[in-house]
Design a protein around this motif. Structure first.
Motif, PDB file in Angstrom:
ATOM      1  N   ILE A  77       0.830  -1.199   0.000  1.00 30.57           N
ATOM      2  CA  ILE A  77       0.000   0.000   0.000  1.00 30.57           C
ATOM      3  C   ILE A  77       0.872   1.260   0.000  1.00 30.57           C
ATOM      4  N   ILE A  78       0.463   2.232  -0.801  1.00 32.93           N
ATOM      5  CA  ILE A  78       1.098   3.552  -0.816  1.00 32.93           C
ATOM      6  C   ILE A  78       0.065   4.538  -0.293  1.00 32.93           C
ATOM      7  N   THR A  79       0.327   5.178   0.842  1.00 36.42           N
ATOM      8  CA  THR A  79      -0.693   6.063   1.417  1.00 36.42           C
ATOM      9  C   THR A  79      -0.087   7.077   2.381  1.00 36.42           C
ATOM     10  N   ALA A  80      -0.790   8.175   2.550  1.00 34.23           N
ATOM     11  CA  ALA A  80      -0.409   9.166   3.557  1.00 34.23           C
ATOM     12  C   ALA A  80      -1.222   8.972   4.823  1.00 34.23           C
ATOM     13  N   ASN A  81      -2.144   8.008   4.793  1.00 33.71           N
ATOM     14  CA  ASN A  81      -3.050   7.771   5.918  1.00 33.71           C
ATOM     15  C   ASN A  81      -2.700   6.463   6.603  1.00 33.71           C
ATOM     16  N   ARG A  82      -2.018   6.533   7.736  1.00 32.81           N
ATOM     17  CA  ARG A  82      -1.576   5.325   8.445  1.00 32.81           C
ATOM     18  C   ARG A  82      -2.750   4.507   8.969  1.00 32.81           C
ATOM     19  N   GLU A  83      -3.829   5.184   9.343  1.00 36.06           N
ATOM     20  CA  GLU A  83      -5.000   4.471   9.861  1.00 36.06           C
ATOM     21  C   GLU A  83      -5.597   3.569   8.789  1.00 36.06           C
ATOM     22  N   LYS A  84      -5.705   4.089   7.579  1.00 31.53           N
ATOM     23  CA  LYS A  84      -6.208   3.277   6.472  1.00 31.53           C
ATOM     24  C   LYS A  84      -5.277   2.108   6.184  1.00 31.53           C
ATOM     25  N   ALA A  85      -3.980   2.370   6.288  1.00 30.04           N
ATOM     26  CA  ALA A  85      -3.006   1.316   6.012  1.00 30.04           C
ATOM     27  C   ALA A  85      -3.159   0.159   6.984  1.00 30.04           C
ATOM     28  N   SER A  86      -3.432   0.469   8.252  1.00 32.42           N
ATOM     29  CA  SER A  86      -3.589  -0.585   9.257  1.00 32.42           C
ATOM     30  C   SER A  86      -4.808  -1.448   8.960  1.00 32.42           C
ATOM     31  N   PHE A  89      -4.291  -4.229   6.257  1.00 35.50           N
ATOM     32  CA  PHE A  89      -3.632  -5.483   6.609  1.00 35.50           C
ATOM     33  C   PHE A  89      -4.631  -6.620   6.781  1.00 35.50           C
ATOM     34  N   ASP A  90      -5.899  -6.300   7.026  1.00 28.81           N
ATOM     35  CA  ASP A  90      -6.927  -7.334   7.112  1.00 28.81           C
ATOM     36  C   ASP A  90      -7.101  -8.063   5.784  1.00 28.81           C
ATOM     37  N   PHE A  91      -6.660  -7.427   4.694  1.00 25.05           N
ATOM     38  CA  PHE A  91      -6.793  -8.028   3.375  1.00 25.05           C
ATOM     39  C   PHE A  91      -5.521  -8.763   2.954  1.00 25.05           C
ATOM     40  N   GLY A  92      -4.613  -8.939   3.903  1.00 27.31           N
ATOM     41  CA  GLY A  92      -3.409  -9.701   3.618  1.00 27.31           C
ATOM     42  C   GLY A  92      -2.326  -8.943   2.887  1.00 27.31           C
ATOM     43  N   VAL A  93      -2.350  -7.591   2.933  1.00 24.73           N
ATOM     44  CA  VAL A  93      -1.297  -6.835   2.249  1.00 24.73           C
ATOM     45  C   VAL A  93       0.039  -7.093   2.927  1.00 24.73           C
ATOM     46  N   LEU A  94       1.093  -6.971   2.143  1.00 29.10           N
ATOM     47  CA  LEU A  94       2.426  -7.292   2.646  1.00 29.10           C
ATOM     48  C   LEU A  94       3.022  -6.161   3.476  1.00 29.10           C
ATOM     49  N   ASP A  95       2.827  -4.917   3.030  1.00 30.20           N
ATOM     50  CA  ASP A  95       3.471  -3.782   3.708  1.00 30.20           C
ATOM     51  C   ASP A  95       2.805  -2.501   3.232  1.00 30.20           C
ATOM     52  N   PHE A  96       3.141  -1.385   3.871  1.00 31.16           N
ATOM     53  CA  PHE A  96       2.688  -0.092   3.368  1.00 31.16           C
ATOM     54  C   PHE A  96       3.822   0.913   3.450  1.00 31.16           C
ATOM     55  N   ILE A  97       3.812   1.843   2.499  1.00 35.42           N
ATOM     56  CA  ILE A  97       4.826   2.894   2.423  1.00 35.42           C
ATOM     57  C   ILE A  97       4.122   4.233   2.525  1.00 35.42           C
ATOM     58  N   SER A  98       4.567   5.060   3.453  1.00 34.50           N
ATOM     59  CA  SER A  98       3.962   6.375   3.641  1.00 34.50           C
ATOM     60  C   SER A  98       4.456   7.360   2.588  1.00 34.50           C
ATOM     61  N   LYS A  99       3.589   8.310   2.271  1.00 32.83           N
ATOM     62  CA  LYS A  99       3.988   9.426   1.415  1.00 32.83           C
ATOM     63  C   LYS A  99       4.490  10.563   2.296  1.00 32.83           C
ATOM     64  N   PRO A 100       5.484  11.329   1.848  1.00 33.25           N
ATOM     65  CA  PRO A 100       6.260  11.154   0.616  1.00 33.25           C
ATOM     66  C   PRO A 100       7.141   9.898   0.682  1.00 33.25           C
ATOM     67  N   ILE A 101       7.363   9.279  -0.453  1.00 34.77           N
ATOM     68  CA  ILE A 101       8.063   8.000  -0.506  1.00 34.77           C
ATOM     69  C   ILE A 101       9.571   8.200  -0.336  1.00 34.77           C
ATOM     70  N   LEU A 102      10.113   7.557   0.686  1.00 36.40           N
ATOM     71  CA  LEU A 102      11.550   7.585   0.919  1.00 36.40           C
ATOM     72  C   LEU A 102      12.173   6.332   0.314  1.00 36.40           C
ATOM     73  N   GLU A 103      13.268   6.497  -0.383  1.00 35.56           N
ATOM     74  CA  GLU A 103      13.896   5.357  -1.077  1.00 35.56           C
ATOM     75  C   GLU A 103      14.299   4.258  -0.098  1.00 35.56           C
ATOM     76  N   LYS A 104      14.812   4.635   1.069  1.00 38.49           N
ATOM     77  CA  LYS A 104      15.238   3.647   2.054  1.00 38.49           C
ATOM     78  C   LYS A 104      14.057   2.787   2.492  1.00 38.49           C
ATOM     79  N   ARG A 105      12.908   3.436   2.746  1.00 42.86           N
ATOM     80  CA  ARG A 105      11.707   2.699   3.180  1.00 42.86           C
ATOM     81  C   ARG A 105      11.170   1.835   2.041  1.00 42.86           C
ATOM     82  N   PHE A 106      11.229   2.344   0.824  1.00 39.31           N
ATOM     83  CA  PHE A 106      10.788   1.581  -0.343  1.00 39.31           C
ATOM     84  C   PHE A 106      11.617   0.301  -0.484  1.00 39.31           C
ATOM     85  N   LYS A 107      12.904   0.421  -0.317  1.00 38.11           N
ATOM     86  CA  LYS A 107      13.798  -0.734  -0.443  1.00 38.11           C
ATOM     87  C   LYS A 107      13.462  -1.796   0.603  1.00 38.11           C
ATOM     88  N   ILE A 108      13.149  -1.354   1.815  1.00 38.38           N
ATOM     89  CA  ILE A 108      12.790  -2.296   2.881  1.00 38.38           C
ATOM     90  C   ILE A 108      11.539  -3.084   2.485  1.00 38.38           C
TER      91      ILE A 108
END
Length: 230
Positions: A77-86, A89-108
């Motif tokens: 998930i790519i989102t600026a809303n952490r609450e929505k991202a949480s 996870f009920d749908f089995g998503v692997l991870d979420f990345i907050s906006k603005p997108i940081l390369e280090k976090r993207f790599k993780i």
């Protein structure tokens, strides 16, 4: 490896694409800017990874997430809303990345995808079933067994509801948690829903589930999963 990016902002989509190509060697990237186009892409092509923005020009990305909740590819998930991202996870998503997108976090997140080995499946809490009129979400804990039905599957719940799923047993096995085991070419069962093993004689076996439902158990699966447990 095929990657689908669903993001309405062109600059953000291009950044995700550049980073994906940098950290997923040899991947082929497709970008969708709308939910409708994304739905079309998913039906026309097989993907390994989905990057999904949950807010697409005011449209709710959860609509697409419900559609892909029973797909064999993984979702970040790519989102600026952490609450929505949480909630996602009920749908089995692997991870979420907050906006603005940081390369280090993207790599993780990408490394988690490349090394996940199915861990994301254990997070899956809902399975989406599509019909002509609507999408039904079935709680994973409510599923007792799944029966092959041609190229489809019939899902049986503990309260005796039945749903027709558009994926076969082989595909469902890849997305369901490890507590679901294929006990016969025609059946998947949730292990905690098993009441007892039935020995019919002549090398034939069955399983009695908590609901009283009887399903077939192959000799191979009996030896692999149940020989020393029941």
């Amino acid at each position: 490896m095929r990657v689908l990016i669903v993001e309405d902002v062109t600059l953000v989509a291009d950044r995700i694409s550049d980073l994906a190509k940098k950290y997923i060697v040899g991947c082929k990237v497709k970008i969708s800017h709308t939910l409708e186009d994304a739905k079309y892409c998913i039906t026309e092509e097989v993907y390994d990874l989905l990057f999904l923005d949950l807010n697409l020009n005011g449209e709710d990305g959860f609509k697409l997430l419900k559609l892909v909740a029973s797909s064999s590819f993984q979702t970040i998930i790519i989102t600026a809303n952490r609450e929505k991202a949480s909630i996602a996870f009920d749908f089995g998503v692997l991870d979420f990345i907050s906006k603005p997108i940081l390369e280090k976090r993207f790599k993780i997140a990408v490394n988690r995808f490349l090394n996940s080995n199915g861990v994301h499946r254990e997070r899956l809490k809902c399975l989406a079933v599509k019909s002509k009129k609507a999408i039904s979400l079935i709680n994973i804990e409510d599923i007792e067994c799944i029966k092959a039905s041609g190229n489809y599957s019939e899902i049986y719940t503990v309260d005796k509801r039945r749903f027709l799923h558009d994926k076969n047993l082989e595909k469902l096995t890849k997305i369901l948690p490890d507590s679901f085991i294929k006990v016969h070419r025609s059946y998947i069962v949730e292990k905690s829903k098993i009441n007892k093993v039935l020995k019919h004689g002549g090398g034939k076996y069955g399983l009695e589930l908590m609901s009283g439902e009887i399903v077939s158990l192959s000799r191979t699966m009996y030896k692999k999963f149940f020989l020393n447990e029941y």
